[in-house]
Design a protein around this motif. Structure first.
Motif, short mmCIF file in Angstrom:
data_model
loop_
_atom_site.label_atom_id
_atom_site.label_comp_id
_atom_site.label_asym_id
_atom_site.label_seq_id
_atom_site.Cartn_x
_atom_site.Cartn_y
_atom_site.Cartn_z
N VAL A 120 0.86 -1.18 0.00
CA VAL A 120 0.00 0.00 0.00
C VAL A 120 0.90 1.23 0.00
CG1 VAL A 120 -1.77 1.29 1.23
CG2 VAL A 120 -1.79 -1.22 1.29
N GLU A 121 0.72 2.07 -0.98
CA GLU A 121 1.49 3.30 -1.08
C GLU A 121 0.59 4.49 -0.77
OE1 GLU A 121 3.69 3.72 -4.73
OE2 GLU A 121 3.75 1.53 -4.99
N VAL A 122 1.07 5.38 0.08
CA VAL A 122 0.34 6.59 0.43
C VAL A 122 0.94 7.74 -0.35
CG1 VAL A 122 -0.36 8.15 2.28
CG2 VAL A 122 -0.16 5.69 2.72
N GLY A 123 0.11 8.45 -1.10
CA GLY A 123 0.61 9.48 -1.98
C GLY A 123 1.08 10.74 -1.28
N ASN A 124 0.61 10.97 -0.03
CA ASN A 124 1.00 12.19 0.68
C ASN A 124 1.06 11.86 2.16
OD1 ASN A 124 1.43 14.94 1.33
ND2 ASN A 124 0.24 15.55 -0.46
N ASP A 125 0.81 12.83 3.02
CA ASP A 125 0.89 12.61 4.46
C ASP A 125 -0.18 11.62 4.91
OD1 ASP A 125 2.90 14.45 4.55
OD2 ASP A 125 1.59 16.13 5.10
N ASP A 134 -2.25 10.85 8.26
CA ASP A 134 -2.64 11.32 9.60
C ASP A 134 -3.44 10.22 10.29
OD1 ASP A 134 -1.46 13.81 9.20
OD2 ASP A 134 -3.27 14.62 8.26
N VAL A 135 -3.02 9.84 11.52
CA VAL A 135 -3.69 8.79 12.28
C VAL A 135 -4.11 9.34 13.63
CG1 VAL A 135 -3.48 6.50 13.31
CG2 VAL A 135 -2.32 7.01 11.13
N ASN A 136 -5.35 9.21 13.97
CA ASN A 136 -5.86 9.63 15.27
C ASN A 136 -5.98 8.39 16.15
OD1 ASN A 136 -7.01 10.95 17.41
ND2 ASN A 136 -9.03 11.20 16.46
N GLY A 137 -4.93 8.09 16.90
CA GLY A 137 -4.89 6.86 17.69
C GLY A 137 -3.64 6.08 17.37
N GLU A 138 -3.57 4.83 17.82
CA GLU A 138 -2.38 4.02 17.58
C GLU A 138 -2.61 3.08 16.41
OE1 GLU A 138 -2.64 0.02 20.26
OE2 GLU A 138 -2.00 1.86 21.32
N PHE A 139 -1.52 2.66 15.79
CA PHE A 139 -1.63 1.65 14.75
C PHE A 139 -0.40 0.76 14.81
CE2 PHE A 139 1.42 3.05 11.51
CZ PHE A 139 1.66 4.37 11.90
N THR A 140 -0.53 -0.47 14.32
CA THR A 140 0.52 -1.48 14.41
C THR A 140 0.91 -1.95 13.02
OG1 THR A 140 -0.31 -2.24 16.56
CG2 THR A 140 1.14 -3.75 15.34
N ILE A 141 2.22 -2.12 12.80
CA ILE A 141 2.73 -2.67 11.54
C ILE A 141 3.31 -4.04 11.85
CG2 ILE A 141 4.37 -2.35 9.66
CD1 ILE A 141 4.24 0.63 10.16
N PHE A 165 3.07 2.24 16.98
CA PHE A 165 3.26 3.67 17.10
C PHE A 165 2.09 4.22 17.91
CE2 PHE A 165 5.32 2.22 13.31
CZ PHE A 165 6.52 2.92 13.25
N GLU A 166 2.38 4.98 18.96
CA GLU A 166 1.35 5.55 19.82
C GLU A 166 1.47 7.06 19.82
OE1 GLU A 166 1.62 3.91 23.67
OE2 GLU A 166 1.22 1.85 23.05
N PRO A 167 0.33 7.75 19.94
CA PRO A 167 0.39 9.23 19.98
C PRO A 167 1.03 9.70 21.28
CG PRO A 167 -1.82 8.44 20.45
CD PRO A 167 -1.05 7.23 20.03
N ASN A 168 1.64 10.88 21.27
CA ASN A 168 2.26 11.43 22.47
C ASN A 168 1.20 11.79 23.50
OD1 ASN A 168 4.82 11.25 21.34
ND2 ASN A 168 4.65 13.26 20.33
#
Length: 222
Positions: free
Chosen positions: A196-201, A203-210, A219-222
């Motif tokens: 999956v390629e993201v063409g630009n920025d 933005d994630v509201n919350g955490e996500f796992t790779i 990755f967790e928000p500050n």
């Protein structure tokens, strides 16, 4: 009782109960047309003496004995509009007449509730049930093998909006947008690899796992 050119029984038959037969010696309906199975003339043809006339011919099916589109009369009507070069099917609820579907004579575009600008043009919601599906495609590995558009233009023109597109040449599924003539690619899903390629920025509201083989990153928000 027959009406014929030479007085024979090959013309129009009128039975004792008022049924009319054309080619039918025992008409079983108010109008009964019958011809040989191999014949090409078993049709009902209606025309006009001039072209480009708005309502040269049609068929009305009504619950009452009045006129279609008038108070107290209900039913349906189908006719050819020579002024707009369209075949129309309408419903009539008293004086309220609704265009159910229209077919353009030139090009064959089909519209439901609207004059069609594309092959199929629907004004309103579309409901599919019973395990239905829609296939959009093109023969060969072409860059635009099919797409679904969400646009601001009623004609479906690719001017302002978003689209999902199948890139057959790259074996990818693409999400793009367009505005003021400039196209922007936002997401690209590659068929074979699942990349999956993201063409630009992003933005994630919350955490996500790779997840990858043997390694996890969170990755967790500050």
């Amino acid at each position: 009782n027959y009406l014929s050119n030479d007085g024979g029984n090959e013309g129009i038959r009128i039975s004792n109960d008022g049924n009319v037969g054309i080619g039918a010696t025992a008409p079983s309906a108010k109008m009964h047309i019958l011809s040989a199975a191999s014949s090409t003339d078993n049709v009902l043809r209606m025309g006009a003496t001039s072209i480009n006339y708005a309502n040269p011919n049609g068929i009305e099916l009504l619950e009452s004995s009045g006129a279609f589109g008038t108070a107290g009369n209900y039913g349906v009507r189908q006719f050819y509009n020579g002024a707009t070069n369209q075949y129309k099917f309408q419903t009539g609820n008293g004086t309220t007449v609704t265009d159910v579907f229209l077919i353009n004579r030139d090009g064959g575009n089909f519209g439901i509730g609207i004059t069609p600008q594309q092959r199929l043009h629907v004004d309103g919601n579309l409901l599919m049930s019973g395990g239905s599906w829609v296939a959009v495609g093109e023969t060969g590995n072409v860059s635009n093998a099919g797409e679904v558009r969400f646009v601001e233009a009623t004609t479906g023109a690719w001017q302002y909006g978003f689209r999902f597109r199948l890139d057959g040449a790259a074996n990818a599924f693409v999400l793009e947008s367009v505005g003021l003539g400039a196209e922007v690619e936002h997401l690209r899903f590659t068929r074979e690899t699942g990349d999956v390629e993201v063409g630009n920025d992003l933005d994630v509201n919350g955490e996500f796992t790779i997840n990858t083989t043997g390694h996890d990153w969170t990755f967790e928000p500050n």
